[in-house]
Design an enzyme around this catalytic site. Structure first.
Site, mmCIF file in Angstrom:
data_model
loop_
_atom_site.group_PDB
_atom_site.id
_atom_site.type_symbol
_atom_site.label_atom_id
_atom_site.label_comp_id
_atom_site.label_asym_id
_atom_site.label_seq_id
_atom_site.Cartn_x
_atom_site.Cartn_y
_atom_site.Cartn_z
ATOM 1 N N ARG A 105 0.799 5.930 20.420
ATOM 2 C CA ARG A 105 -0.524 6.013 21.013
ATOM 3 C C ARG A 105 -0.470 5.403 22.409
ATOM 4 O O ARG A 105 -0.155 4.231 22.560
ATOM 5 C CB ARG A 105 -1.500 5.245 20.125
ATOM 6 C CG ARG A 105 -2.927 5.593 20.380
ATOM 7 C CD ARG A 105 -3.792 5.204 19.225
ATOM 8 N NE ARG A 105 -3.752 3.801 18.865
ATOM 9 C CZ ARG A 105 -4.805 3.127 18.416
ATOM 10 N NH1 ARG A 105 -5.959 3.738 18.281
ATOM 11 N NH2 ARG A 105 -4.719 1.866 18.077
ATOM 12 N N THR A 109 -4.947 5.808 27.285
ATOM 13 C CA THR A 109 -5.760 6.989 26.962
ATOM 14 C C THR A 109 -6.051 7.059 25.456
ATOM 15 O O THR A 109 -6.933 7.800 25.036
ATOM 16 C CB THR A 109 -5.011 8.277 27.344
ATOM 17 O OG1 THR A 109 -3.813 8.329 26.569
ATOM 18 C CG2 THR A 109 -4.659 8.309 28.820
ATOM 19 N N ASP A 201 -2.989 -4.499 13.120
ATOM 20 C CA ASP A 201 -1.990 -3.456 13.381
ATOM 21 C C ASP A 201 -1.102 -3.304 12.143
ATOM 22 O O ASP A 201 -0.333 -4.199 11.804
ATOM 23 C CB ASP A 201 -1.150 -3.832 14.600
ATOM 24 C CG ASP A 201 -0.231 -2.690 15.009
ATOM 25 O OD1 ASP A 201 -0.386 -2.184 16.125
ATOM 26 O OD2 ASP A 201 0.635 -2.289 14.199
ATOM 27 N N ASP A 204 2.730 -3.633 12.737
ATOM 28 C CA ASP A 204 3.150 -5.028 12.981
ATOM 29 C C ASP A 204 3.099 -5.832 11.707
ATOM 30 O O ASP A 204 3.978 -6.654 11.440
ATOM 31 C CB ASP A 204 2.233 -5.675 14.027
ATOM 32 C CG ASP A 204 2.583 -5.232 15.435
ATOM 33 O OD1 ASP A 204 3.687 -4.673 15.629
ATOM 34 O OD2 ASP A 204 1.756 -5.435 16.340
HETATM 35 N N1 URA Z 1 -3.640 1.406 14.016
HETATM 36 C C1 URA Z 1 -3.528 0.215 13.394
HETATM 37 O O1 URA Z 1 -2.433 -0.218 13.034
HETATM 38 N N2 URA Z 1 -4.654 -0.498 13.158
HETATM 39 C C2 URA Z 1 -5.861 -0.072 13.523
HETATM 40 O O2 URA Z 1 -6.850 -0.770 13.271
HETATM 41 C C3 URA Z 1 -5.963 1.169 14.181
HETATM 42 C C4 URA Z 1 -4.842 1.889 14.415
#
Ligand code: URA
Length: 210
Positions: A105, A109, A201, A204
């Site tokens: 991602r 953007t 995330d 992570d």
């Molecule tokens: N990707 C993630 O890992 N967490 C989110 O909250 C949104 C996208």
């Protein structure tokens, strides 16, 4: 599957999801919970798979018994976080074929950029389950499904752990034929495209990066 969105309310799923959301849950626990929960979500998303039958012999007599119809299903993981869902699903469906789509991602953007694609052959004859834990903006999920449709996939389902209303709406608009199965529909996205309240995330947290 007739509903566009299915939220799996099973108590075990909800309990495990709460543990995953907690910020102090360790990487090891997060990964284990994700594997356990993905098994339960996979059970739900495959509920309506087509069956046929064949004659078998039990130790007592012959019987016509149900077996899955058609080609082996294809699981397609959206890298990298999708891989966390994959392990549990493969425990339930070890014969599944597996594909990977690499999309990251763009932080500015929030649009998906493709860097890898390797998927099983004969997608047109398979049930294709796309896995990504977080349906946030929906941009990468929509892009991955665009790609799979270009490669012939016709029967696609999307499996995630958490969904934002924005992502669900985007998927419904772009791919109304693709049912979404999730453990929870959260409140909204924040300004950085994260699901709120969410769990942070997912990549992570499962891989211990950051
Ligand atoms: N990707 C993630 O890992 N967490 C989110 O909250 C949104 C996208």
């Amino acid at each position: 599957m007739t509903e566009h969105l299915t939220v799996v309310k099973h108590p075990l799923v909800q309990h495990k999801l709460t543990l995953m959301r907690e910020k102090d849950t360790s990487t090891a626990s997060f990964r284990r919970l994700l594997r356990e929960i993905s098994l339960l979500l996979a059970y739900e998303i495959t509920r309506e798979m087509e069956l046929t039958s064949k004659w078998i012999e039990t130790p007592l007599q012959e019987m016509k018994a149900p077996i899955l119809e058609g080609k082996k299903l294809a699981l397609v993981s959206i890298l990298r976080a999708g891989n966390g869902l994959l392990d549990g699903i493969l425990e339930l469906i070890p014969a599944a074929r597996v594909g990977f789509i690499g999309l990251y991602r763009d932080p500015e953007t929030l649009k998906p950029v493709q860097y890898y694609c390797k998927v099983p052959a004969e997608l047109e004859d398979r049930l294709v389950i796309v896995v990504d834990p977080m349906l946030a903006t929906g941009n990468s999920s929509v892009a991955a499904i665009d790609l799979l449709k270009e490669k012939g996939a016709k029967n696609i389902r999307f499996l995630c752990l958490l969904a934002a209303p924005e992502g669900v709406a985007r998927m419904k608009e772009a791919h109304p034929d693709v049912p979404v199965v999730t453990a929870a529909l959260d409140e909204r996205l924040n300004d950085h495209g994260y699901i709120v309240p969410g769990l942070g995330d997912a990549g992570d947290r499962m891989f211990g990066t950051k």
